[in-house]
Motif scaffolding. Structure first.
Motif, mmCIF file in Angstrom:
data_model
loop_
_atom_site.group_PDB
_atom_site.id
_atom_site.type_symbol
_atom_site.label_atom_id
_atom_site.label_comp_id
_atom_site.label_asym_id
_atom_site.label_seq_id
_atom_site.Cartn_x
_atom_site.Cartn_y
_atom_site.Cartn_z
ATOM 1 N N PHE A 136 4.808 67.579 50.857
ATOM 2 C CA PHE A 136 6.066 68.288 49.648
ATOM 3 C C PHE A 136 5.680 70.162 49.159
ATOM 4 O O PHE A 136 6.179 70.605 48.737
ATOM 5 N N LEU A 137 4.338 69.868 49.152
ATOM 6 C CA LEU A 137 3.837 71.152 48.470
ATOM 7 C C LEU A 137 3.974 72.043 50.185
ATOM 8 O O LEU A 137 4.059 73.584 50.083
ATOM 9 N N GLY A 138 2.942 71.651 51.206
ATOM 10 C CA GLY A 138 4.124 72.139 52.541
ATOM 11 C C GLY A 138 5.364 73.333 52.440
ATOM 12 O O GLY A 138 5.962 74.563 52.493
ATOM 13 N N THR A 139 6.662 71.641 51.886
ATOM 14 C CA THR A 139 8.309 72.573 51.916
ATOM 15 C C THR A 139 7.996 73.575 50.869
ATOM 16 O O THR A 139 8.782 74.786 50.877
ATOM 17 N N ILE A 140 7.416 73.702 50.113
ATOM 18 C CA ILE A 140 7.363 74.682 48.301
ATOM 19 C C ILE A 140 6.973 76.086 49.100
ATOM 20 O O ILE A 140 7.355 76.880 48.939
ATOM 21 N N ASP A 165 4.681 61.633 39.415
ATOM 22 C CA ASP A 165 3.993 60.209 39.795
ATOM 23 C C ASP A 165 2.680 60.931 40.697
ATOM 24 O O ASP A 165 2.402 60.236 41.920
ATOM 25 N N VAL A 166 1.802 61.199 40.155
ATOM 26 C CA VAL A 166 0.874 62.681 40.412
ATOM 27 C C VAL A 166 -0.282 61.327 40.973
ATOM 28 O O VAL A 166 -1.158 61.157 41.338
ATOM 29 N N GLU A 167 -0.570 60.835 39.985
ATOM 30 C CA GLU A 167 -1.572 59.749 40.484
ATOM 31 C C GLU A 167 -1.623 58.773 41.535
ATOM 32 O O GLU A 167 -1.922 58.636 41.847
ATOM 33 N N ASN A 168 0.281 58.329 41.856
ATOM 34 C CA ASN A 168 0.358 57.206 42.791
ATOM 35 C C ASN A 168 0.402 57.770 43.873
ATOM 36 O O ASN A 168 0.757 57.122 44.865
ATOM 37 N N LEU A 169 0.863 59.074 43.911
ATOM 38 C CA LEU A 169 1.591 60.015 45.288
ATOM 39 C C LEU A 169 0.553 59.998 46.403
ATOM 40 O O LEU A 169 -0.552 59.784 45.950
ATOM 41 N N ASP A 170 0.776 59.585 47.740
ATOM 42 C CA ASP A 170 0.746 59.211 48.551
ATOM 43 C C ASP A 170 -0.426 60.615 48.965
ATOM 44 O O ASP A 170 0.438 61.757 49.145
ATOM 45 N N PRO A 171 -1.179 60.904 49.298
ATOM 46 C CA PRO A 171 -1.575 62.197 49.543
ATOM 47 C C PRO A 171 -1.500 62.653 51.043
ATOM 48 O O PRO A 171 -1.027 64.098 50.817
ATOM 49 N N LYS A 172 -0.725 61.943 52.069
ATOM 50 C CA LYS A 172 -0.176 62.477 53.091
ATOM 51 C C LYS A 172 1.249 63.257 52.237
ATOM 52 O O LYS A 172 2.178 64.379 52.980
ATOM 53 N N MET A 173 1.987 62.241 51.055
ATOM 54 C CA MET A 173 3.151 62.723 51.260
ATOM 55 C C MET A 173 3.649 63.722 50.427
ATOM 56 O O MET A 173 3.982 64.895 50.328
ATOM 57 N N ALA A 174 1.943 64.314 49.557
ATOM 58 C CA ALA A 174 2.275 65.305 48.018
ATOM 59 C C ALA A 174 2.032 66.567 49.321
ATOM 60 O O ALA A 174 2.241 67.374 48.971
#
Length: 395
Positions: free
Chosen positions: A207-211, A195-204
């Motif tokens: 997630f990217l920090g974990t990756i 759900d790239v379009e509706n993903l909250d920027p903070k949550m994204a």
């Protein structure tokens, strides 16, 4: 042993020589004495047995020479006659006991696989376990000889089996360690793509920090695996370069502390220490120890690094933290690959489980010594002792 045939050519030569002496009007008494002595010597030569005996002609000769041949062999060897032990070399007596000489070999071994091999009365081999100790693995080879004799050889396969098991364990552990961060990376990437379009920027961003963190952990693990492989490949090669260890250690310690942790690094060297070493490996040794001190020590307490001479020919480096300490039962296992006293805390701090294994191999390559002391509630001290360059020059 049959006697040699009489040398008739020598007899004819003796008679001819004495005839010539008689024609020269030599006293016949002297001529007769010469003939008697000559013929007597020919008879003694003909009657004397050969110097070298045939192996098949003398059983005592065979046993004595076999005993001398195998006595100091590192491989245990037993020679039997009609399944009774007649010769056991030194290694075999240490393995099975000196009492086996004269025993039935089947009673001496007491191993079903070995007994089946011996009862077939044929050449071949068998693998047995627990011959001397419960975990031992031996291959028994049997070779028949003329005269109802047989040679039984014992080949120790324990070390080979241990290496194979260690290799299997290492591959399994490495696969597990690699799979864990990969699974996290794949999982978060799949979540982001759903759900790239509706993903909250903070949550994204979370997630990217974990990756990123898991990818860094994966990178560190691969790097440590490659380092360990290189160090093990070179562990029998003495370093050739001469370097000053105090400056190297101070630079590597500050690199490991980095950023905000530098203020908690307490480094002190009481002199300059010239050693023969591999610069890259020694820097890695210091970085690993200092990094461990900060990871597992108290965040508000310093990590101390001390360099002092030990005697005339060695230097001693100690790295001390003031953390929770390590329970005594864990200390003998700390240098094993992927061993962790607290797996969750180690992974959370970015540890790969290979740091002290790398340190151990680097110390061994530099002909040093590694000691780890820890007290629960007080902290841990790691001591590395290395030879100075002048000691190497003397030896």
């Amino acid at each position: 042993m049959s006697k040699r045939s009489f040398p008739w050519s020598g007899f004819v030569l003796a008679v001819a020589a004495c005839t010539i002496l008689a024609t020269l009007e030599i006293d016949l008494v002297y001529v007769g004495l010469v003939l008697i002595v000559w013929i007597g010597s020919l008879y003694l030569v003909a009657a004397r047995p050969p110097e070298v005996k045939e192996v098949s002609s003398g059983r005592a000769f065979t046993r004595d020479n076999m005993a001398d041949l195998f006595e100091h062999s590192e491989t245990p060897v037993v020679i039997t006659e009609r399944d009774r032990v007649v010769i056991a070399n030194l290694s075999a007596r240490k393995l099975l006991g000196g009492h086996i000489v004269g025993q039935d070999v089947r009673m001496a071994l007491r191993q079903p696989e070995a007994i089946r091999l011996l009862e077939r009365n044929a050449e071949g081999g068998a693998v047995v376990r627990g011959l001397a100790r419960r975990t031992d693995i031996w291959r028994i080879n049997r070779k028949t000889l003329p005269g109802e004799l047989a040679v039984i050889e014992f080949v120790n396969k324990t070390a080979e089996a241990d290496i194979a098991r260690a290799h299997t364990d290492f591959v399994a552990n490495a696969s597990h360690e690699l799979r864990t961060p990969l699974a996290a990376i794949i999982g978060y990437v799949e979540t982001l793509r759903e759900d790239v379009e509706n993903l909250d920027p903070k949550m994204a961003d979370k997630f990217l920090g974990t990756i990123q963190r898991e990818a860094k952990r994966l990178q560190d693990l691969v790097s440590d695996l490659m380092s360990l492989s290189r160090i093990e490949a070179e562990k029998h090669d003495l370093p050739e370069h001469t370097l000053e260890f105090a400056k190297l250690a101070e630079r590597a310690a500050h690199d490991a502390a980095g950023g905000n942790r530098s203020k908690w690094l307490d480094f002190e060297a009481t002199g300059e220490f010239t050693i023969r070493g591999d610069q890259q490996q020694l820097e890695q040794l210091v970085r690993n120890l200092v990094d461990n001190g900060f990871k597992y020590g108290s965040p508000s307490q310093p990590v101390t690094v001390r360099l002092h001479p030990k005697g005339q020919n060695r230097l001693r480096m100690t790295v001390t933290d003031r953390g929770d300490g390590i329970a005594p039962e864990h200390i003998p296992h700390l240098t094993r690959r992927f061993y962790r006293t607290d797996p969750g805390r180690s992974r959370a701090s970015g540890g790969t489980g290979l740091g002290l294994a790398i340190v151990k191999h680097i110390v061994e390559r530099h002909r040093g010594r590694l000691d780890i002391d820890s007290t629960l509630g007080e902290g841990t001290r790691v001591t590395v002792t290395l030879p100075l360059e002048r000691e190497e020059a003397e030896t």
